[in-house]
Design an enzyme around this catalytic site. Sequence first.
Site, PDB file in Angstrom:
ATOM      1  N   ARG A  37       0.830  -1.205   0.000  1.00 41.94           N
ATOM      2  CA  ARG A  37       0.000   0.000   0.000  1.00 41.94           C
ATOM      3  C   ARG A  37       0.869   1.262   0.000  1.00 41.94           C
ATOM      4  NH1 ARG A  37      -5.818   0.077   3.200  1.00 41.94           N
ATOM      5  NH2 ARG A  37      -6.922   0.680   1.311  1.00 41.94           N
ATOM      6  N   CYS A 272     -18.859   1.726   5.830  1.00 43.50           N
ATOM      7  CA  CYS A 272     -19.214   2.430   7.080  1.00 43.50           C
ATOM      8  C   CYS A 272     -20.622   2.181   7.608  1.00 43.50           C
ATOM      9  CB  CYS A 272     -19.028   3.926   6.889  1.00 43.50           C
ATOM     10  SG  CYS A 272     -17.303   4.370   6.702  1.00 43.50           S
TER      11      CYS A 272
END
Length: 462
Positions: A37, A272
Site C-alpha cells: 500500500r 461504514c
Amino acid sequence: PVVVKKICCIGAGYVGGPTCAVIPNIQVTIVDLNKARIDAWNSDNLPIYEPGLDEVVKEARGRNLFFSTDVDKAIEEADLIFVSVNTPTKKSGIGAGFAADLNYLQLATRRIAEVSTSSKIVVEKSTVPCRTADAMRTILEANSKPGCTFDILSNPEFLAEGTAIADLFNPDRVLIGSLQTESGLSACGSLAAVYSNWVKKDQILTVGLWSSELSKLAANAMLAQRISSVNALSAICEATGANIDEVAYAVGKDTRVGPKFLKASVGFGGSCFQKDILNLVYLSESLHLPHVAKYWRAVVEMNEYQKDRFAHKVVETLFNTITGKKIAMLGWAFKKDTGDTRESPAISIANHFLSEKARITIYDPQVGEDQIWLDLTDYGAIPAEPIKPNVSIQKSAEDACKGAEAIVVCTEWDEFKTLDWEKIYANCPRPAFVFDGRLMLDRKKLQKIGFTVVTIGTGDRV
Ligand code: NAD
Ligand code: UDX
C-alpha cells in the site's frame, strides 16, 4: 496550545491517505504496516481511486507529505498522531457480527506508547464506539516512558468516498472532542489550529470527547436511516403505482426534511454504514437499552430486505427462473466514482443470481477482475471453481450486455446513462429487460427502444 510542526498518521487507507494529503504547511508522514500500500502511495498508481486525489497527492508528495513503512520513526518525530486504522465488525468472539474490532487500534496505540520519548497529542480518526478514548488512555499510560504524557482527542472523519477531496477541502464541519480539562482543551486548540489553515473557524466544532465519538456513529446511523426509510417507501410505491422519486421530491421539499440523501436504491453499501450501525446496536445492548438497539437494527434489516427484494424481483420478472440465463450486471462498486467494493449491494445480488444458477457478466469502470473474484469468493472463504463457469468479467458495458436476457444496474456510474442503448438492444434476446436499481436511466427512452424497464420504487411496468 502546542504548535503542531510534525504530524504522523497511522493507517494509509481510504481515510488516512486523502485526509492527510489535503493538509497544507505542516509536515505529514503517513505510515502503514502494509508495504504494498505504501509503495502504491509512492507511485503513479495510487492504491485508491478518488476524483481529484492524484493531483493533490502529486502536488504535496515530497513537499510536506510523505508515505513510509517506518512507523516508529514517524511516531517518534511527531507532535500529533492521527490513528486512522481500520475498525471492522468483529468476525468472532464476544460481540461477533456487531461490535467493532478494536485490535488494530489498540496495537497502534500500544506502539505509540512504547516508541514515544516525548509527549504527544493522539487523535482518534478511526470510527470507534463511545468511550474508546478511555481504553486508549489506559493503554498509553500503562506503557509510556517517564515524563511522556498523552492528550487524546476524538476527530471523526465525515468524508464520503467518491467526493472525498471536495468534502475535505470544504467540509460541512470539523468535529473535535476533548476532555474538558486544561490540557484537553489545549490539545483541542492545537488540532483546531491545524484545520484553521483551510477551514473557517465557525465550522470547527469543539465538544466533549464522548459526544464527539458518539456523533460519528449517530451521523452515519441517521444518514443510513434516511435511505432505509426511502427504500421502505419504495416497496409501497411498487405495490401502489406511486413513484418514489416523486414522493422523495415532495417530502424533501419540506425544509425540515431537506432534499439530500433520499434516493431509493438497491440498498446502501460501503464500509461504514452497516458497520457503524451494528456498532451502535452493540453499544445500546451493552448499555442495557434493548429498545434502542432494536430501533437501529431495523435500519440494517430494511437494507437487507431491499437487496433481497430487488434480486427476487429480477427472478420473478424473468418468469420465475433465471437458471442458465445470462444476466449482465452494470456496476460493482458500492457507489459511483469509487473503486471500493466493501459491502457493495452488487455482491449480494450476484450471490443471489449465482445461487439460482444464472450466468452473470459483470462490468465496472473502476473495479478490477481480481477484486471482483475476492468479493465473489469472500476473500477465499468460498471456492471459486464451482462458480467460475457462470461468471464472466468484461471490459465494457456493451460487451457485458451482449446476449443478456436482463441488464441489471447496480451502481449509478454516469457512463451508463450515455451507453448506446439501441445497439445494446439489438444484441439482446427478446423480451429484453433492464432493471434499474439506481433510478438513473431514461426510462421512457429505453421503453421506446423496446426494453421492458423495471425500476425500484415504480409500479407501472410496461
Ligand atoms: P482502510 O482499511 O482503507 O485503511 C486502514 C489502514 O490501516 C490499512 O491500510 C491497514 O494496513 C492499516 N493499519 C492497521 N493497523 C495498523 C497498525 N497497527 N499500524 C499501521 N497501520 C495499520 O480503512 P479506512 O476505510 O481508511 O477506514 C479507517 C477508519 O476510518 C475506520 O475506522 C473507518 O470506520 C473510518 N472511516 C472510514 C470512512 C470511509 O469512507 N472509508 C469514512 C469515515 C470514517
Ligand atoms: C458515508 C457517509 O456519507 C460519510 O459521511 C461517512 O464519513 C462514511 O460513510 P460513504 O459510505 O463513503 O460515506 O458514501 P455515501 O455517499 O454515504 O453512500 C453510502 C451508500 O448509500 C452507497 O451505497 C450509496 O449508493 C447509498 N445511498 C446514498 C443511497 O442508496 N441513497 C442515497 O440517497 C444516498
